[in-house]
Write an enzyme that holds these catalytic residues in place. Structure first.
Site, PDB file in Angstrom:
ATOM      1  N   ARG A  80       0.867  -1.181   0.000  1.00  0.00           N
ATOM      2  CA  ARG A  80       0.000   0.000   0.000  1.00  0.00           C
ATOM      3  C   ARG A  80       0.904   1.232   0.000  1.00  0.00           C
ATOM      4  NH1 ARG A  80       2.411   2.119   3.800  1.00  0.00           N
ATOM      5  NH2 ARG A  80       0.845   3.760   3.701  1.00  0.00           N
ATOM      6  N   GLY A  81       0.251   2.402  -0.129  1.00  0.00           N
ATOM      7  CA  GLY A  81       1.033   3.626  -0.270  1.00  0.00           C
ATOM      8  C   GLY A  81       1.183   3.897  -1.767  1.00  0.00           C
ATOM      9  N   ALA A  82       0.893   5.146  -2.165  1.00  0.00           N
ATOM     10  CA  ALA A  82       0.753   5.434  -3.601  1.00  0.00           C
ATOM     11  C   ALA A  82       1.963   5.021  -4.450  1.00  0.00           C
ATOM     12  CB  ALA A  82       0.425   6.917  -3.775  1.00  0.00           C
TER      13      ALA A  82
ATOM     14  N   ASP B 111      -1.903  10.766  -2.353  1.00  0.00           N
ATOM     15  CA  ASP B 111      -2.332   9.679  -3.247  1.00  0.00           C
ATOM     16  C   ASP B 111      -2.676  10.192  -4.625  1.00  0.00           C
ATOM     17  OD1 ASP B 111      -2.986   8.674  -0.349  1.00  0.00           O
ATOM     18  OD2 ASP B 111      -2.694   6.950  -1.667  1.00  0.00           O
TER      19      ASP B 111
ATOM     20  N   ASN C 217      -5.260  12.527   0.231  1.00  0.00           N
ATOM     21  CA  ASN C 217      -4.360  11.710   1.062  1.00  0.00           C
ATOM     22  C   ASN C 217      -5.208  11.023   2.123  1.00  0.00           C
ATOM     23  OD1 ASN C 217      -1.659  10.806   1.742  1.00  0.00           O
ATOM     24  ND2 ASN C 217      -1.832  12.035   3.585  1.00  0.00           N
ATOM     25  N   LYS C 218      -4.562  10.240   2.950  1.00  0.00           N
ATOM     26  CA  LYS C 218      -5.248   9.432   3.965  1.00  0.00           C
ATOM     27  C   LYS C 218      -6.263  10.256   4.759  1.00  0.00           C
ATOM     28  CE  LYS C 218      -4.973   5.959   4.463  1.00  0.00           C
ATOM     29  NZ  LYS C 218      -5.957   5.071   3.776  1.00  0.00           N
TER      30      LYS C 218
HETATM   31  O1  MRU Z   1      -4.511   3.309   2.249  1.00  0.00           O
HETATM   32  P1  MRU Z   1      -3.036   3.478   2.113  1.00  0.00           P
HETATM   33  O2  MRU Z   1      -2.252   2.952   3.248  1.00  0.00           O
HETATM   34  O3  MRU Z   1      -2.535   2.990   0.772  1.00  0.00           O
HETATM   35  O4  MRU Z   1      -2.856   5.063   2.116  1.00  0.00           O
HETATM   36  C1  MRU Z   1      -1.573   5.605   2.038  1.00  0.00           C
HETATM   37  C2  MRU Z   1      -1.552   7.081   2.132  1.00  0.00           C
HETATM   38  O5  MRU Z   1      -2.567   7.739   2.229  1.00  0.00           O
HETATM   39  C3  MRU Z   1      -0.222   7.741   2.023  1.00  0.00           C
HETATM   40  O6  MRU Z   1      -0.170   8.894   2.793  1.00  0.00           O
HETATM   41  C4  MRU Z   1       0.025   8.109   0.560  1.00  0.00           C
HETATM   42  O7  MRU Z   1      -0.177   7.002  -0.283  1.00  0.00           O
HETATM   43  C5  MRU Z   1       1.362   8.643   0.343  1.00  0.00           C
HETATM   44  S1  MRU Z   1       2.561   7.389   0.496  1.00  0.00           S
HETATM   45  C6  MRU Z   1       4.068   7.965   0.060  1.00  0.00           C
END
Ligand code: MRU
Length: 409
Positions: free
Chosen positions: A51-53, A244, A254-255
């Site tokens: 996970r994470g963009a 994201d 973002n989250k």
């Molecule tokens: O749901 P996730 O864990 O994939 O969400 C991740 C985030 O919101 C991060 O802040 C975002 O992807 C940036 S990661 C460098």
């Protein structure tokens, strides 16, 4: 070069498979997940093992390469190979809707394959794999460049708050917002990081805290609802988060919880920074209103998950766990919908639990992301430098020549 201590790589290619650290169980269980098929990569993405963009962009590219090296090997016609590759890339891209890096990684592979089709099918397959490995390597390079640019925003002694996990685990390696913090820390500028736990999936408490501890950066973990109070008490000098998807006007998805932090920053006169590679910028969207926000399973809100290892204390306990797990896994019968599964792993027993905290039968709303309007964003750090308002111009500039001008249609 800034060192991250023992933080392992997030996702990589090995022996014809895509491998990753299973983030759904970190930090208390550090399982390695081996994907032999692209469908396995899709499951890993939707189940948040990866996970994470930016990491999702890498997963998409490696997933396409994995298909090319497995199912794709049986295809004899170039046109069939290309149309199947498109289908697979689209399937991977559809696993989660918000992080544009996922679509960007899939799209990059589609375009690459078509642009290099003239080489012929036998030559194309190794080229496709090499391109996917390049996506992975470039991600780390971008993050390190972002770290250098972003660190210039901080003064020695900074107390920095971050949300979710925009760390090494959210990328191929090094991280975006956390990469900036790692770099600023190596330059002696970070006194302390405030880590939001980030309900409902707790990426802050589970992943960011784990990374900061591994990298030796001082931090304190807080629950999300403590951020306002620590800001009001003058204990936060800046906030930095990842993203994201960033629309052309600088609106940032973002989250969930990020928007609230940005509003708090404005109220308390604290700079609110975003760090994201150009692959997160979606210039096809005029504003954040057009960003699709993922809604996830209500069980993320109505309960908590936990994994760990059981250590039997007596031979009787060992025998009992051996019996329960003799066929590999055993699901305990539990009341109120709690769930616990035991799995035998070598000589040890792992538990994976979901424990209900809310009453059954209630309605739940669980958006995984929110959008922070550009007017709340002090600056956006990309691998090209620091973009400031008006973002319409500065983001287009930051993205030119990086392949980030997404024309996904
Ligand atoms: O749901 P996730 O864990 O994939 O969400 C991740 C985030 O919101 C991060 O802040 C975002 O992807 C940036 S990661 C460098």
């Amino acid at each position: 070069m800034v060192s991250l201590g023992n933080i392992p790589p997030t996702i990589w290619w090995e022996d014809g498979t895509v491998r990753m650290i299973d983030q759904s169980r970190l930090p208390l269980v550090g399982d390695l997940l081996v994907c032999n098929t692209y469908e396995g990569v899709c499951t890993a993405i939707s189940g948040m093992a990866v996970r994470g963009a930016p990491a999702l962009g890498v997963a998409a590219a490696l997933g396409v390469a994995l298909w090319s090296e497995t199912d794709g090997v049986d295809i004899a016609e170039l046109d069939t190979y290309l149309s199947e590759l498109d289908r697979v890339a689209d399937e991977i891209a559809s696993t989660r809707p918000t992080a544009v890096n996922l679509m960007w990684g899939a799209e990059r592979m589609k375009r690459f394959a078509r642009a290099n089709a003239g080489a012929g099918l036998d030559a194309l397959r190794p080229l496709v794999l090499a391109e996917a490995l390049r996506v992975r390597d470039e991600d780390e390079e971008r993050n390190r460049a972002m770290g250098e640019h972003g660190a210039t925003l901080f003064e020695p002694g900074s107390r920095i708050l971050t949300h979710c996990n925009a760390g090494s685990l959210a990328t191929a390696y090094f991280g975006t917002a956390l990469g900036v913090i790692f770099t600023a820390h190596a330059q002696g500028k970070v006194a302390q990081v405030w880590v939001d736990e980030t309900r409902p999936v707790l990426q802050g408490a589970r992943l960011t805290a784990w990374e900061l501890r591994m990298a030796g950066v001082p931090f304190k973990l807080i629950t999300d609802n403590m951020a306002a109070s620590v800001m009001r008490r003058g204990l936060v000098d800046a906030v930095i988060v990842g993203a994201d998807r960033i629309a052309a006007n600088g609106d940032v998805a973002n989250k969930i919880g990020t928007y609230g932090l940005a509003v708090l920053c404005k109220e308390h006169g604290i700079p609110f920074y975003v760090a994201a590679p150009s692959s997160t910028v979606d210039l096809t969207l005029a504003s954040g209103d057009e960003i699709v926000i993922e809604e996830r399973d209500e069980r993320e809100v109505t309960g908590v998950t936990a994994s760990g290892v059981i250590e039997p204390r007596t031979p009787e306990e060992t025998r009992a766990f051996d019996m329960l797990t003799q066929s590999g896994t055993y699901a305990l019968g539990m009341t109120k919908g709690h769930q616990m599964q035991l799995t035998r792993k070598g000589g040890a027993y792992q538990f994976d639990a979901w424990l209900r905290i809310a009453p059954p039968g209630i309605e739940v709303y669980n958006p995984a992301f929110d959008v922070t309007p550009a007017e709340y964003v002090t600056a956006i750090v990309t691998e090209r430098g620091i973009a400031r308002a008006p973002y319409g111009e500065s983001l287009a500039e930051a993205c030119c020549d990086t392949g980030a001008l997404h024309e996904l249609g």
